[in-house]
Design an enzyme around this catalytic site. Sequence first.
Site, PDB file in Angstrom:
ATOM      1  N   GLY A 131       0.823  -1.210   0.000  1.00  0.00           N
ATOM      2  CA  GLY A 131       0.000   0.000   0.000  1.00  0.00           C
ATOM      3  C   GLY A 131       0.848   1.246   0.000  1.00  0.00           C
ATOM      4  O   GLY A 131       1.703   1.425   0.864  1.00  0.00           O
ATOM      5  N   GLY A 165      -0.383   4.323   0.342  1.00  0.00           N
ATOM      6  CA  GLY A 165      -1.186   5.408   0.894  1.00  0.00           C
ATOM      7  C   GLY A 165      -0.388   6.169   1.931  1.00  0.00           C
ATOM      8  O   GLY A 165       0.847   6.143   1.932  1.00  0.00           O
ATOM      9  N   PHE A 166      -1.089   6.836   2.836  1.00  0.00           N
ATOM     10  CA  PHE A 166      -0.403   7.642   3.850  1.00  0.00           C
ATOM     11  C   PHE A 166       0.520   6.789   4.718  1.00  0.00           C
ATOM     12  O   PHE A 166       1.668   7.152   4.967  1.00  0.00           O
ATOM     13  CB  PHE A 166      -1.429   8.357   4.728  1.00  0.00           C
ATOM     14  CG  PHE A 166      -2.220   9.406   4.010  1.00  0.00           C
ATOM     15  CD1 PHE A 166      -1.601  10.535   3.496  1.00  0.00           C
ATOM     16  CD2 PHE A 166      -3.597   9.277   3.845  1.00  0.00           C
ATOM     17  CE1 PHE A 166      -2.324  11.511   2.832  1.00  0.00           C
ATOM     18  CE2 PHE A 166      -4.322  10.252   3.182  1.00  0.00           C
ATOM     19  CZ  PHE A 166      -3.691  11.360   2.676  1.00  0.00           C
ATOM     20  N   GLU A 201     -19.188  17.269   2.580  1.00  0.00           N
ATOM     21  CA  GLU A 201     -18.354  18.014   1.637  1.00  0.00           C
ATOM     22  C   GLU A 201     -18.838  17.832   0.198  1.00  0.00           C
ATOM     23  O   GLU A 201     -18.929  18.807  -0.557  1.00  0.00           O
ATOM     24  CB  GLU A 201     -16.896  17.567   1.786  1.00  0.00           C
ATOM     25  CG  GLU A 201     -16.270  18.070   3.078  1.00  0.00           C
ATOM     26  CD  GLU A 201     -14.951  17.404   3.416  1.00  0.00           C
ATOM     27  OE1 GLU A 201     -14.170  18.008   4.179  1.00  0.00           O
ATOM     28  OE2 GLU A 201     -14.690  16.283   2.934  1.00  0.00           O
ATOM     29  N   ALA A 245      -6.496  10.478   7.986  1.00  0.00           N
ATOM     30  CA  ALA A 245      -5.177  10.489   7.354  1.00  0.00           C
ATOM     31  C   ALA A 245      -4.045  10.639   8.359  1.00  0.00           C
ATOM     32  O   ALA A 245      -2.995   9.993   8.227  1.00  0.00           O
ATOM     33  CB  ALA A 245      -5.120  11.627   6.323  1.00  0.00           C
TER      34      ALA A 245
END
Length: 436
Positions: A11, A13-14, A175, A325
């Site tokens: 992964g 990602g973050f 959002e 995150a």
Amino acid sequence: MATKPRVVIVGAGFAGVHAARRLKKEPVQVTVVDRGTSHLFQPLLYQCATGVLSEGAITSPVRHLLRRQRNVNVLLGEADDIDVSAKVLTVLGADGNPIRLDYDYLVVGTGMRTAYHGCDDAIENAIGMKTLDDALAIRRQVLGAFEIAEALDDPEDRRGWLTFAVAGAGPTGVEIAGQIRELATLALGREFDSIDPTEARVLLFHGSDRVLPSFSPSLSRRAQRTLDKIGVETHLGVHVVDVGEDTVQTKDKKSGELTTYEARTTLWTAGVEAVPFARTLAKALGVQQDHGGRIPVRDDLSVEGHPEVFIAGDTSSLRDLPGVAEVAMQGGRHVGAVIADLVAGQTERKPFKYHDLGNAAYIARRNAIVQSGRLELSGTLGWLAWGVIHVAFLAGVRNRMGAVVTWSATLITGTRGERAITYGDPRRAHQPYPDD
């Protein structure tokens, strides 16, 4: 000559990127595996979906981010199987063939995917909000709805195309709902001849008694007032139980009453679950996943009985940490630090300590909410703080500068530059002309 310890990170990602960066100067060989070529900044997916930012503004090529790390290899592929006793991870490469990766330490940061909670029809008829493909699909669907409505003569048919339903009023749902209304009222308001885009309805459904339940009640109320002001229709205390091609049905939690709304576009932000590889991994490790598919970890983010396997970010389950995150970023850095200590010969492992920097959510133009401890900001101050936070966490100088420039242009002009969609099957453009 002794070989360097092998660290495989699943992964990009973050969690994965921050773990790899933490190991930059360590005597290890790192392999980063991901299904895509780019690191995605998920908190701004909704802005890509509604034409504010391009996909390039919220993604950075993984190879570019890690280009200065000589101890890192990047592999395009998907984790498929694992032999924990032999310490071998099997990856399906870009060509579909299996690749065996031996590891001394394994870091898993695969993130989550959209969960539909048994609403099977939603899988076919609603779009999730977790991947770049989701964002581009939403952009095509939302902008296409206005174009289709423009070509229709029947007001009843138009009404369905100009109604957008959003399931879930957490940060992502709020959002995206606010952005669709802004798209309709500001960017598209004067661009059509037959329809009035400002009449577009945005229906926001949520099972709780207030929007944004992860924020304080006072900030939640302020967000609700802003949503009311811009024209988002909020329905609280209901669950979406059925999604058709042109309808969405809700059930009241208290009365059980069913209500059906006509809507050609339904977006699903009502929950997440672990990706399929998490089940494969949990079975191999002999551990039980929680209700969302997360894998329980010890205080150092390793798995009980498997000290060489670490889970970071959304896939891990530890002390009810939120799936945001910043948890993934800090978790990735912590795992990298633990591995560095182990390689250096230290035996004592430091526990992961999450430093909560707060939550932020964009509500509408010049209006956002931010909560950090006792500090609560809303309105213009919240919007400015929101902007600073997101620019700081965006990966790459180019993306940060680009986001600021784009936001400034959008604020000044009210327009949105990322609105290109095409009609029909692109393969038709290359078909030969029919015979006369």
